[in-house]
Scaffold this active site. Structure first.
Site, mmCIF file in Angstrom:
data_model
loop_
_atom_site.group_PDB
_atom_site.id
_atom_site.type_symbol
_atom_site.label_atom_id
_atom_site.label_comp_id
_atom_site.label_asym_id
_atom_site.label_seq_id
_atom_site.Cartn_x
_atom_site.Cartn_y
_atom_site.Cartn_z
ATOM 1 N N TYR A 1 0.784 -1.236 0.069
ATOM 2 C CA TYR A 1 -0.054 0.112 0.112
ATOM 3 C C TYR A 1 1.024 1.317 -0.052
ATOM 4 O O TYR A 1 1.654 1.404 0.845
ATOM 5 C CB TYR A 1 -0.619 -0.053 1.333
ATOM 6 C CG TYR A 1 -2.004 1.161 1.393
ATOM 7 C CD1 TYR A 1 -3.280 0.511 1.456
ATOM 8 C CD2 TYR A 1 -1.667 2.224 1.558
ATOM 9 C CE1 TYR A 1 -4.314 1.244 1.603
ATOM 10 C CE2 TYR A 1 -2.825 3.184 1.946
ATOM 11 C CZ TYR A 1 -4.202 2.748 1.647
ATOM 12 O OH TYR A 1 -5.228 3.452 2.176
ATOM 13 N N TYR B 1 -6.231 3.732 -6.801
ATOM 14 C CA TYR B 1 -6.304 3.726 -5.311
ATOM 15 C C TYR B 1 -7.653 3.170 -4.870
ATOM 16 O O TYR B 1 -8.564 4.236 -4.636
ATOM 17 C CB TYR B 1 -5.942 5.185 -4.839
ATOM 18 C CG TYR B 1 -6.078 5.213 -3.258
ATOM 19 C CD1 TYR B 1 -5.165 4.482 -2.282
ATOM 20 C CD2 TYR B 1 -6.674 6.221 -2.749
ATOM 21 C CE1 TYR B 1 -5.261 4.627 -1.207
ATOM 22 C CE2 TYR B 1 -6.816 6.518 -1.297
ATOM 23 C CZ TYR B 1 -5.915 5.520 -0.485
ATOM 24 O OH TYR B 1 -5.769 5.702 0.865
#
Length: 406
Positions: A305, A356
């Protein structure tokens, strides 16, 4: 009653309390990804599209689903999804508490736990976002009072996530002599892999070192390309018990290990945690590796991430791939590229260059790596790591593996 175990670990990783090899991902699905605010579909419709795509990938009748799991204040309610999909019954519905995108791996673990404990047979884990419908995620407006962390930060003009996280990263870089080039390599790797991925929003938009260096500062040490995108869309995975996994259309990816949580006082509102300059994986990694029965040396590919590249830097160190003193040497572009880099990283483009989806697209890419269907396939992919939400509290992580690894 005392146990003589001050860390509270007990027999946490004993066989009967482990998820290792007990649950598998048998389907993955996603919608088209959009720049934030540009989805033509409502958020709930996006969720349904991703779930149906994951079921189609698995060759699964959606009416076999009996559980849902998500995170980050997901708005597509499980009972409404069950009604829309015509499910005969809903047996499990879990939502990971706190941490924003740091819950992307924990949500998978929660769904797997429901299956492993007999609370559900087929769980869909998902994330959906339509910011044109509900507003930009995390944006605050029209609020007369503030509390918690914002009450400490807003008087000093610290209003945005880049500002908050830059302080942690800058301190870490200062303490260990880490150069800006290390962050640049992380960004370049994501953009490089996105050029091979037609799903990626930055496909056809390559990034080189000169363009990275010339891009504007957002807040030091973050250039524009150190910061994640904001997007609309949805993504989902289908989980079943491992002993059923061969019955589906795709090669399964087995859950080997998972962990979530936070170190002591990491989420302290005044930003005075004793481990302030960290990604918050110090207490998670031992549990993750113990459950999975692996070490960092066994992991062939990583999906991390990237809210910001600095969090990836610290997370890779905390997962044992190299030390802080080795970071400048290790974090060069060639080491991070598939197929032959020492540690292929974010092989779909990640949060920076694919989409995202609050990190959930990283779980899908880890499954593709295990299946060996990625657009940037790593040479070693039998054991794939997903890192969720560096610098968040709680954070989470996940290891998926092939049948041979399980």
């Amino acid at each position: 009653m005392g146990t003589g175990d001050p860390q509270g670990r007990g027999d946490r990783v004993s066989v009967d309390r482990s998820l290792r090899g007990r649950v598998a991902v048998v389907g993955i699905g996603e919608t088209t990804y959009y720049k934030h605010g540009q989805s033509p579909d409502a958020e709930f419709k996006l969720a349904l599209k991703a779930i149906l795509a994951a079921c189609a990938d698995a060759g699964l009748d959606p009416r076999r689903i009996d559980g849902f799991a998500s995170y980050g204040d997901e708005r597509s309610d499980a009972t409404r999804l069950a009604a829309a999909l015509g499910l005969p019954r809903l047996r499990s519905a879990t939502l990971q508490w706190g941490g924003g995108g740091g819950g992307c791996c924990a949500a998978v673990a929660n769904g797997a736990a429901a299956i492993a404990t007999g609370q559900a047979d087929c769980v869909v884990v998902f994330r959906s976002l339509a910011q044109g419908q509900h507003g930009r995620f995390g944006q605050v407006g029209g609020v007369a009072t503030v509390s918690g962390e914002k009450a400490y930060l807003m008087p000093y003009g610290v209003l945005s996530p880049p500002q908050r996280f830059a302080m942690r990263v800058r301190r870490f870089m200062h303490e260990h002599g880490i150069e800006q080039a290390a962050l640049r390599a992380i960004a370049l790797a994501s953009y490089h892999h996105a050029q091979a991925n037609p799903r990626a929003l930055m496909h056809g938009k390559p990034l080189d070192a000169a363009r990275y260096d010339a891009s504007r500062w957002i807040t030091e040490p973050f250039h524009l390309f150190d910061c994640c995108m904001e997007n609309d869309g949805a993504a989902a995975v289908v989980l079943v018990a491992a002993d059923q996994a061969r019955d589906f259309a795709q090669k399964p990816a087995y859950l080997l290990g998972a962990a979530s949580g936070s170190g002591p006082r990491f989420g302290a509102h005044p930003h005075n945690s004793p481990t302030y300059a960290s990604a918050n994986f110090g207490t998670l990694v031992p549990d993750l590796y113990a459950m999975a029965g692996v070490t960092a040396n066994d992991i062939g590919v990583v999906q991390s991430y990237e809210n910001f590249t600095g969090g990836v830097l610290m997370a890779l160190i905390e997962h044992g791939f190299f030390t802080a003193e080795q970071a400048n040497e290790f974090l060069v572009l060639d080491n991070l590229l598939a197929p032959h880099g020492r540690l292929p990283l974010n092989t779909s483009g990640g949060n920076l260059a694919e989409c995202y989806m609050h990190g959930f697209e990283l779980v899908l890419e880890a499954v593709r790596q295990v299946r060996r269907t990625s657009t940037s396939q790593a040479r070693r992919s039998d054991v794939a790591l997903v890192i969720g939400g560096p610098m968040g509290a709680p954070a989470s992580n996940l290891i998926l593996g092939s049948e041979a690894a399980a």
